[in-house]
Design a protein around this motif. Structure first.
Motif, PDB file in Angstrom:
ATOM      1  N   THR A 251       0.820  -1.206   0.000  1.00  0.00           N
ATOM      2  CA  THR A 251       0.000   0.000   0.000  1.00  0.00           C
ATOM      3  C   THR A 251       0.856   1.259   0.000  1.00  0.00           C
ATOM      4  OG1 THR A 251      -1.655   1.259   1.241  1.00  0.00           O
ATOM      5  CG2 THR A 251      -0.179  -0.124   2.525  1.00  0.00           C
TER       6      THR A 251
ATOM      7  N   SER B 136      -1.235   4.042   0.377  1.00  0.00           N
ATOM      8  CA  SER B 136      -2.272   4.861   1.002  1.00  0.00           C
ATOM      9  C   SER B 136      -3.108   4.000   1.948  1.00  0.00           C
ATOM     10  CB  SER B 136      -3.154   5.521  -0.065  1.00  0.00           C
ATOM     11  OG  SER B 136      -3.707   4.542  -0.939  1.00  0.00           O
ATOM     12  N   MET B 137      -4.037   3.189   1.386  1.00  0.00           N
ATOM     13  CA  MET B 137      -4.887   2.347   2.219  1.00  0.00           C
ATOM     14  C   MET B 137      -5.364   1.141   1.434  1.00  0.00           C
ATOM     15  SD  MET B 137      -8.392   3.277   4.333  1.00  0.00           S
ATOM     16  CE  MET B 137      -9.463   3.255   2.898  1.00  0.00           C
TER      17      MET B 137
ATOM     18  N   THR C 142       3.323   0.995   9.107  1.00  0.00           N
ATOM     19  CA  THR C 142       1.927   1.085   8.705  1.00  0.00           C
ATOM     20  C   THR C 142       1.037   1.236   9.935  1.00  0.00           C
ATOM     21  OG1 THR C 142       1.701  -1.323   8.755  1.00  0.00           O
ATOM     22  CG2 THR C 142       2.348  -0.336   6.666  1.00  0.00           C
TER      23      THR C 142
ATOM     24  N   VAL D 296      -3.073   1.016   6.505  1.00  0.00           N
ATOM     25  CA  VAL D 296      -2.895   2.390   6.060  1.00  0.00           C
ATOM     26  C   VAL D 296      -1.421   2.762   6.150  1.00  0.00           C
ATOM     27  CG1 VAL D 296      -3.543   4.797   6.495  1.00  0.00           C
ATOM     28  CG2 VAL D 296      -5.218   2.967   6.849  1.00  0.00           C
TER      29      VAL D 296
END
Length: 505
Positions: free
Chosen positions: A424, A426-427, A446, A475
């Motif tokens: 990831t 971002s999310m 994270t 995230v």
């Protein structure tokens, strides 16, 4: 008797009540409350104004007990690792008239407070108390509250313990941040210091080969931050934590493994052989995710050279040089995945760091150990007869090259487990947890986010995801591995057996 909401009319009596309770604490050597510091007159006034102060009135217009009941929680509690709930309620400033203490009033107050929070839509209740307030700790634990973590408050000279408790059957469990156990020293002479250097693991020996992140192996159990061992957590939470594996042998074992030197050439039995020859234990099928290698790549023994016969293997068992000729060496790089079914000959080369997912078994049969000797000149035990019983000479797989791509990629769906690789920037929403899940951060830092809360996770850190988990997202900017077992069989009548090690390497 039941709690009633306090009004402005009770304010003067409340202030006198809390001042009296605080003074009694200090007189008895309890450092939790100091009137004017905590609690203060402004706090009590604000509690009444907000409608969160409740009292247990006495027969003569006095106050027998008081408590603050809050739907929701203050920001300073959000960063704590609780055990359950996404719609919390809080209990603060629980006090009982010193003359009436020891008569069960505090328990009645807690019961009523939980009813109020349940009616307000809360799915869990949270509170904290001083570490030396033994009466309060005993009361909370008697009433089913669970110790979650320790904390410190400003302007206090003692530590505090946070407690929580579910208020509903469907209250979700939080992910459990796991503390590993370690195999080191003489057990892993090939290990080094990189588990500490790269991941900050609390190793104690310069020859630490394995960090057992999620383990029910007897004597090598992993634990939660409070030191409760995984088998005890499963007993405590049952199906909410382990799904269909509650009350059954825990099926998986997760390790981080560092090979400063190459490991022995070995092979593992399948379930049938282990059950018959190793007192009913599980066999061992495993998978590796390569985390780090030298820049030019790392080396693994991955099966035997194509065309090797059983006779050639038996003949080679008496000679290390002959054994070396039969090994199938492969080159691997970070991100590669190797599936190793029972019966597949394998070994890890030097300077390779691995994530190892496997059945919950510590049975390994050594074919060859590179003629390695300890300080006394003694070689380690081999298990060649059993190794020959279980070996599959035609098993010569190849590493799986996995491209780095954002999102979730299922790289293995095998008989005993699945493995998803997550990346990831971002999310990424995590898939639903089936029986349970094991999430390990493999790159970056994270955050595991779920309704009403989040947990920061650094590289090398592992969380156990309960069956009754909330929806979760990863995230940040990093990567992780998510392992899950296959669904548990419908019927569970086999015993839970202890395991013993033959030596993992």
């Amino acid at each position: 008797m039941e709690l009633i909401q306090a009004t402005e009319q009770e304010l003067d009596k409340l202030l006198a009540f809390y001042q009296h309770v605080a003074q009694n604490m200090e007189e008895n050597g309890l450092r939790q409350w100091h009137w004017g510091v905590y609690p203060t007159e402004d706090m009590i006034r604000e509690d009444v104004r907000k409608g969160e102060m409740y009292i247990l009135p006495g027969n003569a217009g006095t106050i027998d007990a008081a408590v603050v009941v809050t739907a929701g929680q203050e920001p300073e509690y959000e960063a704590l690792d609780w055990s359950c709930g996404i719609r919390p309620g809080m209990i603060h400033r629980l006090g009982v008239d010193p003359v009436l203490q020891g008569h069960g009033l505090a328990g009645l107050v807690l019961d009523d407070a939980q009813k109020l929070l349940r009616a307000a839509g809360c799915d869990c209740v949270r509170c904290d108390t001083a570490v030396d307030n033994r009466n309060a700790i005993r009361l909370y634990e008697k009433m089913g509250f669970r110790r979650c973590c320790k904390l410190e408050w400003p302007d206090t000279d003692c530590g505090f313990i946070a407690f929580d408790k579910p208020l509903k059957r469907e209250t979700p469990l939080w992910p459990i941040r796991m503390r590993p156990s370690f195999r080191d020293g003489e057990e892993t002479p090939w290990g080094g210091t990189r588990l500490h250097d790269l991941f900050g693991k609390e190793t104690k020996d310069p020859h630490t080969g394995e960090s057992l992140e999620v383990s029910c192996i007897p004597g090598l159990e992993s634990s939660d931050p409070q030191g409760r061992k995984l088998p005890d957590l499963i007993t405590e939470f049952g199906e909410k934590l382990a799904g269909g594996y509650a009350g059954r042998p825990f099926p998986l074992l997760l390790k981080l493994l560092e090979a400063r030197e190459r490991l022995s050439v070995q092979v593992h039995p399948d379930d049938a052989y282990a059950a018959a020859r190793e007192n009913g234990k599980l066999g061992k099928t495993e998978a590796w995710l390569v985390l780090d290698t030298p820049p030019e790549g790392g080396k693994l023994v991955y099966g035997l050279r194509p065309g090797t016969t059983m006779k050639e293997l038996k003949d080679a068992c008496g000679s290390g040089e002959e054994m070396k000729k039969l090994l199938n060496w492969v080159k691997v790089f970070p991100g590669d995945v190797c599936y190793i079914p029972a019966g597949c000959v394998h070994a890890i080369g030097e300077r390779v760091l691995l994530y190892e997912l496997q059945q919950s078994s510590d049975i390994s049969y050594r074919f060859y150990d590179w003629d390695r000797q300890d300080e006394k000149g003694k070689k380690r035990t081999l298990h060649q007869d059993k190794a020959l019983d279980v070996v599959k000479v035609k098993c010569t797989p190849s590493p799986m090259r996995v491209e780095k791509a954002f999102g979730i990629r299922r790289v293995l769906t095998e008989e005993y487990f699945s493995l998803d690789l997550i990346r990831t920037d971002s999310m990424v929403m995590l898939p639903p947890v089936e029986e349970f899940g094991i999430l390990t951060v493999t790159e970056g830092e994270t955050e595991l986010r779920f309704p009403g809360a989040s947990m920061k996770l650094k590289v090398g850190e592992t969380c156990l995801l309960p069956k009754q988990s909330p929806e979760m997202a990863l995230v940040g900017c990093g990567a992780a591995a998510l392992a899950m077992p296959v669904s548990a069989p419908l019927f569970a009548d086999e015993p839970i057996l202890a395991d013993e090690s033959f030596g993992e390497d």
